[in-house]
Scaffold this motif. Structure first.
Motif, PDB file in Angstrom:
ATOM      1  N   LYS A   6       0.848  -1.187   0.000  1.00 49.53           N
ATOM      2  CA  LYS A   6       0.000   0.000   0.000  1.00 49.53           C
ATOM      3  C   LYS A   6       0.886   1.239   0.000  1.00 49.53           C
ATOM      4  O   LYS A   6       1.861   1.308   0.740  1.00 49.53           O
ATOM      5  CB  LYS A   6      -0.915   0.015   1.222  1.00 49.53           C
ATOM      6  N   PRO A   7       0.555   2.226  -0.825  1.00 52.07           N
ATOM      7  CA  PRO A   7       1.362   3.447  -0.836  1.00 52.07           C
ATOM      8  C   PRO A   7       1.163   4.232   0.466  1.00 52.07           C
ATOM      9  O   PRO A   7       0.101   4.191   1.079  1.00 52.07           O
ATOM     10  CB  PRO A   7       0.819   4.227  -2.026  1.00 52.07           C
ATOM     11  N   HIS A   8       2.202   4.913   0.884  1.00 49.32           N
ATOM     12  CA  HIS A   8       2.129   5.742   2.083  1.00 49.32           C
ATOM     13  C   HIS A   8       1.403   7.041   1.746  1.00 49.32           C
ATOM     14  O   HIS A   8       1.610   7.628   0.698  1.00 49.32           O
ATOM     15  CB  HIS A   8       3.530   6.040   2.619  1.00 49.32           C
ATOM     16  N   SER A  19       2.946  10.002  -0.353  1.00 47.15           N
ATOM     17  CA  SER A  19       4.141  10.489   0.348  1.00 47.15           C
ATOM     18  C   SER A  19       5.277  10.898  -0.589  1.00 47.15           C
ATOM     19  O   SER A  19       6.180  11.614  -0.173  1.00 47.15           O
ATOM     20  CB  SER A  19       4.649   9.432   1.322  1.00 47.15           C
ATOM     21  N   ASP A  20       5.253  10.492  -1.844  1.00 46.95           N
ATOM     22  CA  ASP A  20       6.320  10.890  -2.759  1.00 46.95           C
ATOM     23  C   ASP A  20       6.097  12.273  -3.366  1.00 46.95           C
ATOM     24  O   ASP A  20       6.853  12.716  -4.223  1.00 46.95           O
ATOM     25  CB  ASP A  20       6.521   9.844  -3.859  1.00 46.95           C
ATOM     26  N   TYR A  47      -0.374  13.885  -7.302  1.00 47.49           N
ATOM     27  CA  TYR A  47      -0.087  13.196  -6.048  1.00 47.49           C
ATOM     28  C   TYR A  47      -1.298  13.074  -5.124  1.00 47.49           C
ATOM     29  O   TYR A  47      -1.167  12.593  -4.008  1.00 47.49           O
ATOM     30  CB  TYR A  47       1.053  13.918  -5.321  1.00 47.49           C
ATOM     31  N   LEU A  48      -2.458  13.494  -5.563  1.00 53.84           N
ATOM     32  CA  LEU A  48      -3.661  13.396  -4.721  1.00 53.84           C
ATOM     33  C   LEU A  48      -4.004  11.937  -4.446  1.00 53.84           C
ATOM     34  O   LEU A  48      -4.035  11.114  -5.362  1.00 53.84           O
ATOM     35  CB  LEU A  48      -4.857  14.054  -5.403  1.00 53.84           C
ATOM     36  N   ALA A  49      -4.316  11.631  -3.196  1.00 53.71           N
ATOM     37  CA  ALA A  49      -4.709  10.275  -2.820  1.00 53.71           C
ATOM     38  C   ALA A  49      -6.226  10.156  -2.714  1.00 53.71           C
ATOM     39  O   ALA A  49      -6.755   9.068  -2.583  1.00 53.71           O
ATOM     40  CB  ALA A  49      -4.060   9.893  -1.492  1.00 53.71           C
ATOM     41  N   GLU A  50      -6.920  11.274  -2.760  1.00 51.93           N
ATOM     42  CA  GLU A  50      -8.384  11.260  -2.701  1.00 51.93           C
ATOM     43  C   GLU A  50      -8.915  12.383  -3.577  1.00 51.93           C
ATOM     44  O   GLU A  50      -8.215  13.337  -3.882  1.00 51.93           O
ATOM     45  CB  GLU A  50      -8.883  11.438  -1.273  1.00 51.93           C
ATOM     46  N   ILE A  51     -10.151  12.261  -3.974  1.00 57.88           N
ATOM     47  CA  ILE A  51     -10.785  13.280  -4.805  1.00 57.88           C
ATOM     48  C   ILE A  51     -11.243  14.423  -3.907  1.00 57.88           C
ATOM     49  O   ILE A  51     -11.880  14.196  -2.879  1.00 57.88           O
ATOM     50  CB  ILE A  51     -11.981  12.703  -5.573  1.00 57.88           C
TER      51      ILE A  51
END
Length: 99
Positions: A6-8, A19-20, A47-51
């Motif tokens: 899982k990505p951080h 996280s990158d 780099y967004l992890a959510e909309i």
């Protein structure tokens, strides 16, 4: 066998990013220059992890009248139903006043 990694995710100003993500947007590949900053825009950040949703989108989420877009009328049916149900629950019962 390969493990699922899982990505951080980090939280910056209440928004989840991977996280990158560079420390500043100026270090990002999609940053152009002073006149044209990011070509993707904040809502489409790589780099967004959510909309990111606007207030109106959050309000219309799960509404049967919105169906993937904003309300079908100028009046929000969700608000009308809440007001109707609230007024229905606050009316005094007819039998209780005569006792």
């Amino acid at each position: 066998m390969q493990k699922d990694v899982k990505p951080h995710i980090v939280l910056i100003d209440g928004v989840k990013y991977y996280s990158d993500k560079p420390e500043t947007c100026r270090s990002c590949f999609f940053w152009k220059n002073r006149k044209v900053p990011c070509i993707l825009g904040q809502e489409n950040c790589y780099y967004l992890a959510e909309i990111i949703q606007s207030e109106q989108q959050e309000k219309c989420e799960g509404c049967c009248y919105a169906s993937g877009r904003s309300c079908v009328s100028a009046t929000c049916y969700k608000d009308l139903m809440m007001q109707f149900n609230a007024s229905k629950n606050t009316k005094p019962k007819e039998g209780a006043a005569n006792d």
